[in-house]
Motif scaffolding. Structure first.
Motif, PDB file in Angstrom:
ATOM      1  N   LEU A 255       5.603   6.199 -48.200  1.00  0.00           N
ATOM      2  CA  LEU A 255       6.607   5.569 -47.346  1.00  0.00           C
ATOM      3  C   LEU A 255       6.021   4.346 -46.648  1.00  0.00           C
ATOM      4  O   LEU A 255       6.650   3.283 -46.603  1.00  0.00           O
ATOM      5  CB  LEU A 255       7.124   6.564 -46.310  1.00  0.00           C
ATOM      6  CG  LEU A 255       7.725   7.872 -46.819  1.00  0.00           C
ATOM      7  CD1 LEU A 255       8.338   8.663 -45.679  1.00  0.00           C
ATOM      8  CD2 LEU A 255       8.759   7.615 -47.901  1.00  0.00           C
ATOM      9  N   ASP A 256       4.821   4.487 -46.119  1.00  0.00           N
ATOM     10  CA  ASP A 256       4.178   3.383 -45.416  1.00  0.00           C
ATOM     11  C   ASP A 256       3.872   2.225 -46.364  1.00  0.00           C
ATOM     12  O   ASP A 256       4.118   1.057 -46.045  1.00  0.00           O
ATOM     13  CB  ASP A 256       2.884   3.875 -44.756  1.00  0.00           C
ATOM     14  CG  ASP A 256       2.168   2.775 -43.997  1.00  0.00           C
ATOM     15  OD1 ASP A 256       2.742   2.279 -43.008  1.00  0.00           O
ATOM     16  OD2 ASP A 256       1.060   2.394 -44.410  1.00  0.00           O
ATOM     17  N   ALA A 257       3.352   2.547 -47.557  1.00  0.00           N
ATOM     18  CA  ALA A 257       2.996   1.500 -48.523  1.00  0.00           C
ATOM     19  C   ALA A 257       4.239   0.751 -49.001  1.00  0.00           C
ATOM     20  O   ALA A 257       4.210  -0.471 -49.176  1.00  0.00           O
ATOM     21  CB  ALA A 257       2.253   2.112 -49.704  1.00  0.00           C
ATOM     22  N   THR A 258       5.340   1.475 -49.224  1.00  0.00           N
ATOM     23  CA  THR A 258       6.587   0.838 -49.667  1.00  0.00           C
ATOM     24  C   THR A 258       7.126  -0.092 -48.592  1.00  0.00           C
ATOM     25  O   THR A 258       7.571  -1.214 -48.881  1.00  0.00           O
ATOM     26  CB  THR A 258       7.641   1.901 -50.025  1.00  0.00           C
ATOM     27  OG1 THR A 258       7.116   2.788 -51.017  1.00  0.00           O
ATOM     28  CG2 THR A 258       8.903   1.251 -50.562  1.00  0.00           C
ATOM     29  N   ALA A 259       7.104   0.353 -47.350  1.00  0.00           N
ATOM     30  CA  ALA A 259       7.590  -0.477 -46.239  1.00  0.00           C
ATOM     31  C   ALA A 259       6.771  -1.758 -46.129  1.00  0.00           C
ATOM     32  O   ALA A 259       7.311  -2.857 -45.953  1.00  0.00           O
ATOM     33  CB  ALA A 259       7.528   0.315 -44.934  1.00  0.00           C
ATOM     34  N   ARG A 260       5.438  -1.636 -46.236  1.00  0.00           N
ATOM     35  CA  ARG A 260       4.575  -2.819 -46.130  1.00  0.00           C
ATOM     36  C   ARG A 260       4.806  -3.787 -47.286  1.00  0.00           C
ATOM     37  O   ARG A 260       4.781  -5.009 -47.096  1.00  0.00           O
ATOM     38  CB  ARG A 260       3.112  -2.376 -46.078  1.00  0.00           C
ATOM     39  CG  ARG A 260       2.695  -1.859 -44.708  1.00  0.00           C
ATOM     40  CD  ARG A 260       1.201  -1.624 -44.567  1.00  0.00           C
ATOM     41  NE  ARG A 260       0.781  -0.404 -45.233  1.00  0.00           N
ATOM     42  CZ  ARG A 260       0.098  -0.366 -46.364  1.00  0.00           C
ATOM     43  NH1 ARG A 260      -0.227  -1.493 -46.986  1.00  0.00           N
ATOM     44  NH2 ARG A 260      -0.273   0.781 -46.905  1.00  0.00           N
ATOM     45  N   LYS A 261       5.051  -3.251 -48.487  1.00  0.00           N
ATOM     46  CA  LYS A 261       5.280  -4.114 -49.647  1.00  0.00           C
ATOM     47  C   LYS A 261       6.568  -4.926 -49.483  1.00  0.00           C
ATOM     48  O   LYS A 261       6.677  -6.041 -49.995  1.00  0.00           O
ATOM     49  CB  LYS A 261       5.342  -3.266 -50.909  1.00  0.00           C
ATOM     50  CG  LYS A 261       4.936  -4.019 -52.178  1.00  0.00           C
ATOM     51  CD  LYS A 261       4.659  -3.060 -53.309  1.00  0.00           C
ATOM     52  CE  LYS A 261       4.196  -3.787 -54.561  1.00  0.00           C
ATOM     53  NZ  LYS A 261       2.914  -4.488 -54.419  1.00  0.00           N
ATOM     54  N   LEU A 262       7.541  -4.354 -48.772  1.00  0.00           N
ATOM     55  CA  LEU A 262       8.805  -5.060 -48.535  1.00  0.00           C
ATOM     56  C   LEU A 262       8.781  -5.875 -47.247  1.00  0.00           C
ATOM     57  O   LEU A 262       9.727  -6.606 -46.952  1.00  0.00           O
ATOM     58  CB  LEU A 262       9.957  -4.051 -48.471  1.00  0.00           C
ATOM     59  CG  LEU A 262      10.452  -3.493 -49.799  1.00  0.00           C
ATOM     60  CD1 LEU A 262      11.411  -2.337 -49.556  1.00  0.00           C
ATOM     61  CD2 LEU A 262      11.134  -4.571 -50.629  1.00  0.00           C
ATOM     62  N   GLY A 263       7.728  -5.718 -46.469  1.00  0.00           N
ATOM     63  CA  GLY A 263       7.647  -6.424 -45.200  1.00  0.00           C
ATOM     64  C   GLY A 263       8.585  -5.864 -44.152  1.00  0.00           C
ATOM     65  O   GLY A 263       9.064  -6.598 -43.273  1.00  0.00           O
ATOM     66  N   LEU A 264       8.852  -4.560 -44.227  1.00  0.00           N
ATOM     67  CA  LEU A 264       9.769  -3.906 -43.286  1.00  0.00           C
ATOM     68  C   LEU A 264       8.988  -3.001 -42.339  1.00  0.00           C
ATOM     69  O   LEU A 264       8.028  -2.349 -42.739  1.00  0.00           O
ATOM     70  CB  LEU A 264      10.804  -3.067 -44.037  1.00  0.00           C
ATOM     71  CG  LEU A 264      11.870  -3.835 -44.813  1.00  0.00           C
ATOM     72  CD1 LEU A 264      12.686  -2.876 -45.666  1.00  0.00           C
ATOM     73  CD2 LEU A 264      12.791  -4.584 -43.848  1.00  0.00           C
ATOM     74  N   PRO A 265       9.399  -2.935 -41.088  1.00  0.00           N
ATOM     75  CA  PRO A 265       8.715  -2.043 -40.144  1.00  0.00           C
ATOM     76  C   PRO A 265       9.040  -0.580 -40.447  1.00  0.00           C
ATOM     77  O   PRO A 265      10.157  -0.259 -40.874  1.00  0.00           O
ATOM     78  CB  PRO A 265       9.287  -2.463 -38.784  1.00  0.00           C
ATOM     79  CG  PRO A 265      10.635  -3.041 -39.099  1.00  0.00           C
ATOM     80  CD  PRO A 265      10.496  -3.694 -40.449  1.00  0.00           C
TER      81      PRO A 265
END
Length: 321
Positions: A255-265
């Motif tokens: 979940l954290d890696a996906t959020a960072r890849k999209l630039g989302l908090p």
């Protein structure tokens, strides 16, 4: 325009909650080990009298009640599961009978953890094609039945549960509610990275879940980020437009890696993996129902659903609540 709109949601969990500490009494693991690697603190495990069908029925009933709709007003059930009650008939027909429905189509979809996205996409397509007006879409699993409790790398990750949507055909304005876009994918070449080592036509046994976690993690982060961008492009939206992402609850690291890849908090991610663990096809509707009931997801919010599972299969759906 015609859209499939979510008019009710519901979920169901088994009676028994198992903490990491309790699990450590039977598995060579610890609360610290599980939390650090997965973010999971507990999961729900079905008792012998609780089945995928019974959990699915409870979730569907809750969704019908939330929608204020009777089963007589439903004309389709699509149930996503990798752990059906029986090889056949479809568990969806068991749910149909338990709810008092009759005559309309009811069938299962098997796409493992992304099964709910496949089921929702199928029901949405049937509604927009005029084959149904109102559907119950369910994700339900009893993954505890297929776990190898000697394999601490996998058995600590999963739990049992069910979630359901009631969706309805409606005419809406362009900025109105409903499912805006869905994209689904599969790559069978990776089937040996996450699978069950049994089957009716191979071993004649149910088998146990097997996973190469590191490889699955790598593919999941890349595939999920790509499909989210595909769906946003199709809907003419950008990451900044998303109010909430309701992801498959695999583990906190993905979940954290996906959020960072999209630039989302991470604050825009609905996270329930700590409480429910990975409930496979049930995880997306279960998490959505939690976030709707606690007031996070509100009418008008733009919500992205996404998941990836064995196969590999993966997909995403963008909707306005």
């Amino acid at each position: 325009m015609i859209r499939s709109c979510i008019i009710g949601t519901g979920s169901a969990l088994p009676r028994t909650c198992v903490s990491n500490a309790e699990l450590a009494e039977r598995v060579d693991t610890s609360d610290e080990w599980i939390r650090e690697r997965t973010g999971i603190t507990q999961r729900y495990i079905a008792e012998p009298d609780e089945t995928t069908g019974s959990l699915a029925t409870a979730a569907a009933r809750a969704a019908l009640e939330d929608a204020g709709v009777a089963i007589a007003d439903v004309d389709l059930i699509v149930l996503a599961t990798a752990t059906p009650d029986r090889t056949f008939p479809a568990t969806a027909t068991t749910v149909q009978h338990a709810l008092g429905g009759k005559g309309f189509p009811a069938f299962d979809v098997a796409a493992v953890c992304s099964g709910f996205l496949y089921a929702l996409g199928t029901a949405d397509a049937m509604i927009r094609a005029g084959m149904a007006k109102r559907a119950i879409v369910i994700g339900a699993e009893t993954f505890s039945r297929i776990l190898d409790w000697e394999d601490r790398g996998t058995c600590v990750l999963f739990g049992d549960g069910a979630g359901a949507f009631v969706i309805e055909r409606r005419e809406v304005e362009e900025d109105g509610p409903g499912i805006l876009a869905t994209r689904l994918h599969a790559e069978g070449e990776h089937g040996e990275l996450l699978y069950v080592d049994g089957g009716a036509s191979t071993t004649g046994e149910i088998g146990k879940l097997r996973m190469k976690g590191r490889e699955v993690f790598r593919h999941a982060v890349v595939n999920l980020a790509e499909v989210l961008r595909e769906v946003l492009d199709e809907a003419g939206k950008g990451p900044a437009d998303i109010d909430w992402i309701v992801p498959h609850q695999a583990n906190a690291r993905i979940l954290d890696a996906t959020a960072r890849k999209l630039g989302l908090p991470m604050e825009r991610m609905v996270v329930t993996v700590d409480q429910h663990a990975n409930t496979s096809a049930a995880s997306v509707p279960l998490a959505y129902d939690v976030a709707k009931k606690d007031g996070r997801i509100k009418p008008g919010d733009l919500v992205m659903l996404e998941a990836m599972g064995g196969g590999f299969t993966w997909g995403a759906s963008l909707l306005r609540a």
